[in-house]
Design a protein around this motif. Structure first.
Motif, PDB file in Angstrom:
ATOM      1  N   CYS A   9       0.944  -1.136   0.093  1.00  0.00           N
ATOM      2  CA  CYS A   9      -0.069   0.104   0.001  1.00  0.00           C
ATOM      3  C   CYS A   9       0.831   1.386  -0.038  1.00  0.00           C
ATOM      4  N   THR A  10       0.518   2.446  -0.622  1.00  0.00           N
ATOM      5  CA  THR A  10       1.123   3.533  -0.460  1.00  0.00           C
ATOM      6  C   THR A  10       0.272   4.737   0.014  1.00  0.00           C
ATOM      7  N   LEU A  11      -0.526   4.220   1.327  1.00  0.00           N
ATOM      8  CA  LEU A  11      -1.343   5.173   1.938  1.00  0.00           C
ATOM      9  C   LEU A  11      -0.494   6.173   2.482  1.00  0.00           C
ATOM     10  N   LEU A  12      -0.990   7.391   2.733  1.00  0.00           N
ATOM     11  CA  LEU A  12      -0.603   8.505   3.277  1.00  0.00           C
ATOM     12  C   LEU A  12      -0.386   8.260   4.706  1.00  0.00           C
ATOM     13  N   ILE A  13       0.135   9.084   5.584  1.00  0.00           N
ATOM     14  CA  ILE A  13       0.401   8.960   7.027  1.00  0.00           C
ATOM     15  C   ILE A  13      -1.106   8.944   7.767  1.00  0.00           C
ATOM     16  N   ASN A 311      13.361  18.854   2.948  1.00  0.00           N
ATOM     17  CA  ASN A 311      11.828  18.779   2.776  1.00  0.00           C
ATOM     18  C   ASN A 311      11.088  18.291   3.765  1.00  0.00           C
ATOM     19  N   GLN A 312      10.032  18.572   4.233  1.00  0.00           N
ATOM     20  CA  GLN A 312       9.268  17.790   5.158  1.00  0.00           C
ATOM     21  C   GLN A 312       8.393  16.955   4.297  1.00  0.00           C
ATOM     22  N   VAL A 313       8.387  15.619   4.769  1.00  0.00           N
ATOM     23  CA  VAL A 313       7.810  14.598   4.066  1.00  0.00           C
ATOM     24  C   VAL A 313       6.430  13.891   4.856  1.00  0.00           C
ATOM     25  N   THR A 314       6.230  14.422   6.031  1.00  0.00           N
ATOM     26  CA  THR A 314       5.178  13.987   6.735  1.00  0.00           C
ATOM     27  C   THR A 314       4.295  14.776   7.393  1.00  0.00           C
ATOM     28  N   ASN A 315       3.182  14.560   7.858  1.00  0.00           N
ATOM     29  CA  ASN A 315       2.194  15.471   8.602  1.00  0.00           C
ATOM     30  C   ASN A 315       1.504  14.839   9.653  1.00  0.00           C
ATOM     31  N   GLY A 355      10.868   7.472   2.027  1.00  0.00           N
ATOM     32  CA  GLY A 355      10.388   8.518   2.755  1.00  0.00           C
ATOM     33  C   GLY A 355       9.192   9.205   1.917  1.00  0.00           C
ATOM     34  N   THR A 356       8.931   8.804   0.681  1.00  0.00           N
ATOM     35  CA  THR A 356       7.955   9.290  -0.133  1.00  0.00           C
ATOM     36  C   THR A 356       6.514   9.299   0.394  1.00  0.00           C
ATOM     37  N   SER A 357       6.339   8.199   1.052  1.00  0.00           N
ATOM     38  CA  SER A 357       5.069   7.943   1.644  1.00  0.00           C
ATOM     39  C   SER A 357       5.351   7.183   2.688  1.00  0.00           C
ATOM     40  N   PHE A 358       4.485   6.963   3.741  1.00  0.00           N
ATOM     41  CA  PHE A 358       4.428   6.128   5.103  1.00  0.00           C
ATOM     42  C   PHE A 358       3.185   5.299   5.228  1.00  0.00           C
TER      43      PHE A 358
END
Length: 850
Positions: A9-13, A311-315, A355-358
């Motif tokens: 899966c490539t779900l966002l955080i 670059n910030q990669v999470t929220n 780190g593109t998606s978590f």
């Protein structure tokens, strides 16, 4: 679900939603630059209606509070991070100008331990980090919060240190040049401070990055030099494995980078960063994680150009701290261990695309909280802001280790977690006991079967996936000692109380563990060395009558005020009567006395207008009916054995210790903490009616303890944040007494009179001893000639004017003729003894000893 399957899966955080009562105490602090008082108030408001539980951050705060409340004073303002360096520089300049010697009386301090432990629950002291030699499996280094950097060349059998003279002894991380391991760097200070909040109030301040080019024998500053900065901390320091000229530091100010081996540094990303990792096989790609204990806005950043831009990669939402882990086995993989606002486990996230998606592969909650102190991994909250460790096996990305209060491991990428060690056997007997509070977990890069953890007790290793653990800490002298007690009948028998590592006893060269938890004040009965007293926090006092084989609680620390069982100060004082060993006093919100060695207690007279709890006590040895006690800002006196009290001093500088002349019950000395220049020691010669400043030119640092030498001419020793100083009636000023002593905080000094030794309990380098200041110095004149004792000769040869108290002995033993000419002005009242030899001619009026 297996983490590897979940990675498809490539779900966002995802984010974790807390309940309404999950707000931490730190979030209530509104000031951008809070004082100690604001922080303290917020903490107690949060805890006032809550049950105190292990692993929830209460004790780490109390330790932090004890250290800082005596150093911030009434206004609660924190000092700048370079306060000790500034004071030391000023004092050294003053010392040169006034010709104060660097050493006096030939002090020669010797380390006495503790340096051995049974392991398991027992320990020696906290270790923050570990670093490995690039080609030698048996050589590695560890860094400590207040005991410097230590090295082993035989896999932990023996240890050495060369950091005792560094400006600070705190080490948060170590970077070893992979091509030339003689080149090494340390991140100074204690970046793992539990309650540094948004302004970096760590216990041990940082002076930046230090560098050695000779394997740690000598250290020098680099371009990241924070002598004059305020409240800056460093937690991680990494070195580029391909180009070791490049290093990056995760600090409380931001990410700093050097491309010239530390000569110059540039801050390339602002924010408080607590972790940073290279992507395996590509050191231009770097991950970093921020820390936000107040706002809960900790995030992950990445760079693809070696750290030049980020670059910030999470929220993430409501996350205060993040630990990162990578694996050589899966270079695109990066995992994040995330802490919620209560200090418990929010969850673990993974990315397989650098780190593109978590994706969140483990969700923490009160039933699945691997940061809890419970062996089942249940319970809400934790100490993730203070103890947090995370590592992935370089050769197997499914093998993941996590440390909080206990240590956990998964072998299947995160689906199933197994407890690998626990902090206490009382929790469970199914896994090994290893000291609590994990700060670093690492796989040995040359042998991935070896897993090391650094915790509050030391450094441990397992070679069988946690089935057994070996304590490697023996030989490392890093104990943070609060207080000690010496045996006046038996040499080298010492009791001392350690932060987080219990009460330990040295006897005949061997160390034994006695009581657990945080050890505090200790007393050995001066009539019977088998009778000893030890303390836990807030005045819980134990007693043994059989040399430590069994212990009984004689004073509690949990009942309401008004009884001896009430809580006292974190380090509660208690003292033994100078002539009746059955009589002891303990100070809490009042003074309590036992006449039968602790079986029963009675409350003594009211201390009028008392503010706070008692922190210092002293009998007058020549008149035990005279007793002095102190709260932080008051001193009281009783002349009727505690029946009634009078306040004799109010002060705006925090009191630390009391000392009374053994021969004069009216002669009292009071030491002070804080950074008010010239307010270090006060003296009263009339029992507190009048006071004089006895500080001289002492450096402007806290004075933590003072001891008066019985039988001396007002000979006194003080322990400070910059070592030990001495003064007597003949010396016009305090002089250093530090030869051989590390640059470390000295919490307490005591004298063993049976062998005339001075003992120092340090906060980070264990226990030390030296000979007392000499009462006589002998100088021999051999051969014919004229000898003149004049000022210029004295300044180069023996202590400066005036001479020390006691006697200076001039011994002429040669057969030849010798003229000894004396300049009387240099004697200044001290007696000069001449042991006459054949044909010795003396010019001057002298005391002659044949």
């Amino acid at each position: 679900m297996n983490k590897k399957k979940l990675l498809v899966c490539t779900l966002l955080i995802l984010f974790f939603t807390h309940t309404a009562n999950a707000q931490p105490w730190a979030a209530t602090i509104k000031s951008s630059n809070p004082t100690f008082t604001e922080i303290q108030t917020a903490f107690y408001n949060y805890w006032k209606d809550k049950t105190i539980e292990k692993g929830k951050g209460y004790k780490p705060f109390k330790r932090w509070e004890w250290y800082w409340q005596q150093r911030t004073g009434i206004d609660g303002k924190f000092p700048p991070s370079d306060v000790l360096l500034t004071a030391a520089k000023k004092y050294n300049q003053q010392k040169i100008a006034k010709k104060i010697p660097s050493t006096l009386g030939k002090s020669s301090w010797t380390f006495m331990g503790p340096d051995s432990t049974a392991g398991g629950y027992r320990g020696l002291g906290r270790i923050n980090c570990i670093a490995f030699h690039p080609t030698d499996t048996n050589t590695f280094w560890v860094g400590t919060p207040s005991g410097g950097i230590w090295k082993t060349t035989n896999a932990g059998l023996n240890w050495t240190t060369n950091s005792d003279n560094l400006p600070v002894l705190g080490v948060s991380d170590i970077a070893i040049n992979p091509i030339n391991p003689a080149i090494m760097y340390v991140a100074t200070g204690d970046g793992e401070s539990a309650f540094s909040l948004q302004n970096g109030y760590g216990d041990t301040k940082s002076v930046g990055i230090l560098k050695s080019i000779d394997g740690g024998i000598n250290w020098n500053t680099t371009g990241l030099n924070w002598d004059f900065a305020s409240r800056s901390l460093i937690r991680r320091l990494i070195i580029n494995p391909i180009n070791p000229q490049i290093l990056l530091a995760a600090t409380s100010k931001g990410i700093y980078r050097t491309a010239d081996a530390g000569v110059s540094w540039t801050m390339l990303q602002s924010g408080w960063f607590m972790d940073i990792e290279f992507k395996p096989n590509n050191p231009d790609f770097i991950y970093a994680a921020t820390f936000d204990p107040v706002g809960g806005n900790a995030q992950i950043f990445t760079t693809t150009n070696g750290g030049l831009s980020w670059n910030q990669v999470t929220n993430f939402i409501d996350i205060i701290r993040i630990n990162l882990a990578v694996s050589q086995n899966s270079p695109e993989l990066v995992d994040a261990l995330c802490v919620n606002k209560e200090g418990g486990l929010n969850g673990m996230y993974t990315s397989t695309n650098s780190g593109t998606s978590f994706t969140k592969y483990y969700t923490g909650n009160c039933k699945k909280n691997l940061l809890s102190s419970e062996y089942l991994g249940t319970g809400c909250g934790g100490q993730g802001v203070y103890d947090l460790a995370f590592a992935i096996n370089p050769s197997n990305a499914n093998d993941i280790w996590l440390g909080g209060v206990n240590t956990w491991q998964t072998a299947d990428g995160g689906t199933n977690w197994l407890l690998k060690n626990v902090w206490s056997q009382s929790q469970t007997n199914t896994v090994p006991v290893v000291h609590a509070d994990k700060h670093f977990i690492a796989f040995h890069p040359l042998n991935n079967n070896l897993v090391y953890e650094c915790n509050d007790g030391g450094v441990y290793v397992t070679s069988n996936a946690g089935a057994t653990w070996k304590d490697l800490t023996n030989g490392i002298g890093i104990s943070q000692i609060y207080r000690m007690g010496v045996n006046q009948q038996l040499s080298n028998n010492i009791f001392c109380g350690l932060q987080d590592n219990g009460t330990k006893e040295a006897n005949k060269g061997k160390w034994n563990d006695q009581t657990g938890g945080d050890g505090m004040e200790c007393i050995i009965d001066y009539t019977d060395g088998n009778i000893k007293y030890a303390t836990y926090v807030n005045g819980l006092i134990y007693k043994t009558t059989d040399g430590g084989n069994s212990w009984a609680v004689i004073v509690g620390n949990t009942d309401a005020a008004g009884t001896v069982q009430e809580p006292g100060e974190w380090v509660t004082p208690y003292i033994m009567h100078p002539t009746n060993n059955k009589v002891l006093l303990v100070g809490k919100s009042a003074v309590y006395r036992t006449n039968d060695g602790g079986t029963s207690w009675s409350k003594l007279g009211l201390l009028p207008g008392i503010r706070g709890k008692i922190i210092a006590m002293s009998y007058a040895p020549s008149d035990p009916a005279t007793i002095y006690v102190a709260t932080p800002y008051q001193v009281f006196k009783s002349v009727n054995a505690g029946g009634s009290w009078t306040q004799i001093k109010a002060t705006t500088s925090r009191v630390t210790y009391l000392a009374v002349s053994p021969a004069d019950p009216l002669r009292l000395y009071v030491s002070f903490s804080g950074y008010t220049d010239t307010t270090k020691v006060n003296m009263s010669a009339d029992g507190g009616v009048t006071w004089s400043n006895y500080s001289g030119t002492l450096p402007n640092v806290p004075v933590n303890t003072i001891v008066y030498e019985t039988g001396s001419d007002e000979g006194m020793y003080i322990g400070t944040d910059l070592g030990v100083f001495y003064k007597n009636a003949s010396l016009p000023d305090w002089v250093p007494y530090n030869t051989g002593l590390p640059n470390v905080v000295v919490n307490e000094l005591e004298i063993s009179y049976n062998d005339r030794k001075l003992w120092a309990a340090t906060f980070g380098r264990g226990l030390w001893k030296t000979d007392l200041f000499p009462t006589a110095i002998t100088y021999s004149f051999i051969g014919d000639g004229d000898w003149t004792l004049a000022s210029n000769w004295l300044n180069n040869s023996i202590p400066p004017n005036p001479l020390i108290s006691g006697s200076i002995i001039i011994d002429h033993t040669a057969a030849g003729k010798c003229n000894l000419n004396i300049n009387q002005s240099i004697l200044n009242g001290s007696s000069l003894i001449v042991k006459t030899g054949k044909n010795l001619i003396v010019n001057g009026t002298l005391q002659i000893q044949n």
